[in-house]
Design an enzyme around this catalytic site. Structure first.
Site, PDB file in Angstrom:
ATOM      1  N   ASP A   1      41.017  36.064  37.498  1.00  0.00           N
ATOM      2  CA  ASP A   1      40.878  35.194  38.193  1.00  0.00           C
ATOM      3  C   ASP A   1      41.185  34.912  39.473  1.00  0.00           C
ATOM      4  O   ASP A   1      42.599  35.230  39.735  1.00  0.00           O
ATOM      5  CB  ASP A   1      40.830  33.321  38.488  1.00  0.00           C
ATOM      6  CG  ASP A   1      40.091  33.350  36.298  1.00  0.00           C
ATOM      7  OD1 ASP A   1      40.236  34.662  36.090  1.00  0.00           O
ATOM      8  OD2 ASP A   1      41.252  32.337  35.591  1.00  0.00           O
TER       9      ASP A   1
ATOM     10  N   ASP B   1      37.538  29.664  38.732  1.00  0.00           N
ATOM     11  CA  ASP B   1      37.711  29.028  36.924  1.00  0.00           C
ATOM     12  C   ASP B   1      38.090  27.795  37.126  1.00  0.00           C
ATOM     13  O   ASP B   1      39.294  27.838  37.628  1.00  0.00           O
ATOM     14  CB  ASP B   1      38.332  29.826  35.977  1.00  0.00           C
ATOM     15  CG  ASP B   1      37.220  30.998  35.988  1.00  0.00           C
ATOM     16  OD1 ASP B   1      35.820  31.165  36.643  1.00  0.00           O
ATOM     17  OD2 ASP B   1      37.679  31.435  34.610  1.00  0.00           O
TER      18      ASP B   1
ATOM     19  N   ARG C   1      27.634  33.018  34.662  1.00  0.00           N
ATOM     20  CA  ARG C   1      27.600  31.918  35.217  1.00  0.00           C
ATOM     21  C   ARG C   1      27.658  31.747  37.013  1.00  0.00           C
ATOM     22  O   ARG C   1      29.047  31.927  37.483  1.00  0.00           O
ATOM     23  CB  ARG C   1      29.654  32.140  34.931  1.00  0.00           C
ATOM     24  CG  ARG C   1      29.357  32.477  33.561  1.00  0.00           C
ATOM     25  CD  ARG C   1      31.901  32.693  33.249  1.00  0.00           C
ATOM     26  NE  ARG C   1      31.352  33.460  32.116  1.00  0.00           N
ATOM     27  CZ  ARG C   1      32.523  33.429  30.942  1.00  0.00           C
ATOM     28  NH1 ARG C   1      33.639  33.171  31.642  1.00  0.00           N
ATOM     29  NH2 ARG C   1      32.194  33.661  29.765  1.00  0.00           N
TER      30      ARG C   1
END
Length: 515
Positions: free
Chosen positions: A161, A194, A243
Site C-alpha cells: 500500500d 487503504d 476500488r
C-alpha cells in the site's frame, strides 16, 4: 488491462549505506505551508491538527523522519516534519526510542499522535517506501508523492500500500498527495490508499491516484465493518482497474472528484456501506458506481454527477451497477460544512489543484482555484461537556432489547453485556481505549445515556466522546462515567468512545434514554 510494470534498477541501492539525517529546527513561517485547515470528516471527532503548535524539523532521509519521531519528549508531543528529496529503502531504517515504534523500509507512524509530514516546495518523493499508520491519531500527510510500493518482488514495503491505515486509527488528513503505481497485483502492487480494522474520521483531498490495479478500500473483508466516516474530495482517479474506492460498511462522502479510465469498476459500495456521491465527473470508464463482486449490498445517494462516455454491465447476483441511470437508494446526513463546485468544471479545477507540487491550491466552490490562507497553528481544544450528573434518568432503558457492537473487546467480555441489565457482567476494550455502541433497527430518539462501571473499576474511565454513529457527529464529550445528557437526537446507532482511562475500563451497563 493492467499496465506493465516499469523496469527500474535498484541494485545500486542495495549497496548504499544507511544514512540518517539530523533534525534542524525551522521557523513557524517556514512551516506555514502545512498549516491550512483540514476538511471533511477529518474535522469531526475533535478535529485534525497534526503537529500544529510543536517543533518543526527538516528531514532528507527516512531514517531522519524516524529519528524526529523518536526524539520527541513523548509519543503525543506535537511535531511537524518537513521532508525534502527522495525517501527510499537505502535511507530508511529503524530508529528506537520511547516515543516511537519504527521499522526498516517503511515510514512507520505507529502508536503515536499529533504529527504532520509535509513535503517542502514541489514536494518530497517516497520511492517504493510506503507510509504506514497503526494505532495513530491526529496525523496530517501533505504535499508528498508515494510511488511504486510493492507487496511482492523486491523491494517490498507496507504490504504493497502507498498509504495504509489499520488498527484503531483516528483523525487523518491526507492532502495534495500523488499516489501512483505501475500496474496491478500481478506486477507486485496493492492498494494506493487503504483503511482497515477500525479506522475512522479520515479525509483524502486534492490528491492523485493513478496507474494501479487498486485505488483503495475501506475495510479488509466483508466482516471488517468498523471503519468509516471518510471524505474524498477534489481527487483525480486515473487509469485504475477498481476500488475508487471499495467501501465495506461505514459512511463515505465522495464529491467533486474527477474519474478517468476506471477500467473495471469505480465506487464499489458493499456490505452495508453508504456513500453520498455529489458533483463528480466520470469519463471514459466502466461501472463507476454500484455493488460489485459480492451479493452483500451497499447503498448510495447521488446528485449532480456527470457521466461522460461511461458504460455499464448487466446485473447479476453479485453485480449490481447503479447505472445507466443512477438513482439514490439511501440518504446520508453530513455533519460538516462544505462547498460544491459544479460538476462541469471539476476536470479543470482538479487539474489545477490535485497532487503534490501544486502550491496547495484549493477551491472554494466557485470553480476558481486559489492558494489558501494558512490557519493559526494552535490546536483547537476538544470541547468538554460538564461532568455527568449523578441523577438516574427516568423512563425506559432503550438499550434493553437493542443490539450492540464495538471497536474491540477484551478476552472474556462481550458487547452484549452492556445491555443485559446485569451489573455482574461487563465489556472492556482490548486496550486502554475503545468504543461500544447501542444500535436499533429504526431511528430512535435519545437524549441521555448512563454509563455504569463494573464494581472495582469505578473511576477508570477518564475521557470520552458520545458519537452519532449514523453520521459521525460528536454529540458531547467529557470525563468520568455516569449520566450524560445532550440535545435529543434521532439515530440508529450511538457510540460511547473511551479516549482515556486509568487501569482497565469495565462498562457493566450502557443505558440509553429518550429523556
Amino acid at each position: 488491462m493492467r499496465r506493465p510494470v516499469r523496469q527500474r534498477l535498484y541494485a545500486a541501492l542495495a549497496t548504499m549505506a544507511l544514512a540518517a539525517g539530523t533534525g534542524v529546527a525551522l521557523s513557524v513561517s517556514e512551516a506555514s505551508a502545512a498549516a491550512v485547515g483540514a476538511t471533511g470528516y477529518a474535522t469531526q471527532n475533535g478535529g485534525t491538527t497534526g503537529g500544529a503548535g510543536g517543533q518543526t524539523v527538516r528531514a532528507t532521509t527516512g531514517t531522519a523522519i524516524h529519528a524526529a519521531l523518536c526524539g520527541r519528549a513523548g509519543s503525543s508531543t506535537p511535531i511537524t516534519i518537513e521532508v525534502e528529496g527522495t525517501i527510499n529503502h537505502g535511507n530508511t531504517s529503524k530508529v528506537s526510542g520511547s516515543s516511537c515504534n519504527t521499522a526498516d523500509g517503511v515510514i512507520e507512524l505507529k502508536q503515536i499522535s499529533n504529527v504532520t509530514i509535509v513535503g517542502v516546495g514541489k514536494g518530497a518523493v517516497f520511492d517504493q517506501v510506503g507510509i504506514h499508520l497503526r494505532e495513530a491519531r491526529n496525523i496530517i500527510i501533505q504535499n508528498v508523492t508515494v510511488r511504486n510500493v510493492k507487496k511482492s518482488g523486491s523491494p517490498t514495503s507496507n504490504g504493497g500500500d502507498a498509504i495504509g491505515m489499520e488498527s484503531n486509527v483516528r483523525n487523518v488528513w491526507v492532502d495534495h498527495t500523488t499516489l501512483e503505481a505501475s500496474g496491478g497485483e500481478a506486477e507486485g502492487f496493492d492498494g494506493l490508499f487503504d483503511m482497515k480494522n477500525n479506522t475512522q474520521y479520515v479525509t483524502l483531498s486534492y490528491s492523485i491516484l493513478r496507474n494501479s490495479g487498486r485505488g483503495g478500500l475501506i475495510g479488509s473483508s466483508e466482516s471488517d465493518l468498523s471503519n468509516g466516516f471518510v471524505t474524498f474530495h477534489h481527487n483525480l482517479y486515473e487509469n485504475l482497474d477498481s476500488r475508487a474506492p471499495l467501501l465495506r460498511g461505514g459512511i463515505a462522502h465522495i464529491y467533486n472528484n474527477h474519474y478517468v479510465k476506471l477500467n473495471e469498476s469505480g465506487i464499489n459500495s458493499r456490505a452495508g456501506a453508504r456513500a453520498k456521491v455529489d458533483n463528480n465527473y466520470f469519463k471514459d470508464s466502466k461501472d463507476v458506481l454500484g455493488t460489485f463482486y459480492t451479493d452483500a449490498a451497499g447503498y448510495w445517494q447521488v446528485s449532480g454527477n456527470v457521466f461522460d462516455n461511461v458504460t455499464w454491465s448487466g446485473r447479476s447476483s453479485d453485480n449490481n451497477p447503479a447505472g445507466p441511470n443512477p438513482q439514490s437508494n439511501t440518504t446520508v446526513s453530513i455533519p460538516y460544512a462544505y462547498s460544491l463546485d459544479a460538476a462541469g468544471c471539476v476536470p479543470s479545477v482538479v487539474s489545477q489543484t490535485a497532487g503534490a507540487g501544486k502550491g496547495l491550491k484549493v477551491s472554494d466552490g466557485s470553480c476558481s482555484p486559489q492558494t489558501p490562507t494558512p490557519t493559526p497553528t494552535t490546536p483547537t481544544p476538544t470541547p468538554t461537556a460538564p461532568e455527568p450528573s449523578p441523577t438516574q434518568p427516568g423512563g425506559t432503558n432503550l438499550s434493553l432489547g437493542a443490539d450492540s457492537d464495538g471497536s474491540s473487546k477484551a478476552s472474556g467480555t462481550s458487547y452484549g453485556n452492556v445491555r443485559d441489565g446485569s451489573m455482574s457482567t461487563f465489556w472492556s476494550p482490548s486496550g486502554a481505549t475503545g468504543s461500544v455502541s447501542i444500535k436499533w433497527a429504526s431511528a430512535t430518539a435519545v437524549s441521555r445515556i448512563n454509563v455504569r462501571e463494573a464494581a472495582g473499576s469505578e473511576g477508570a474511565i477518564r475521557s470520552w466522546r458520545v458519537v452519532n454513529a449514523d453520521n459521525g457527529a460528536v454529540l458531547t464529550s467529557g470525563s468520568g462515567a455516569g449520566v450524560i445528557s445532550f440535545p435529543r437526537t434521532s439515530l440508529k446507532k450511538i457510540t460511547f468512545e473511551i479516549t482515556g482511562s486509568t487501569g482497565t475500563p469495565k462498562v457493566a451497563e450502557y443505558e440509553t434514554y429518550a429523556g
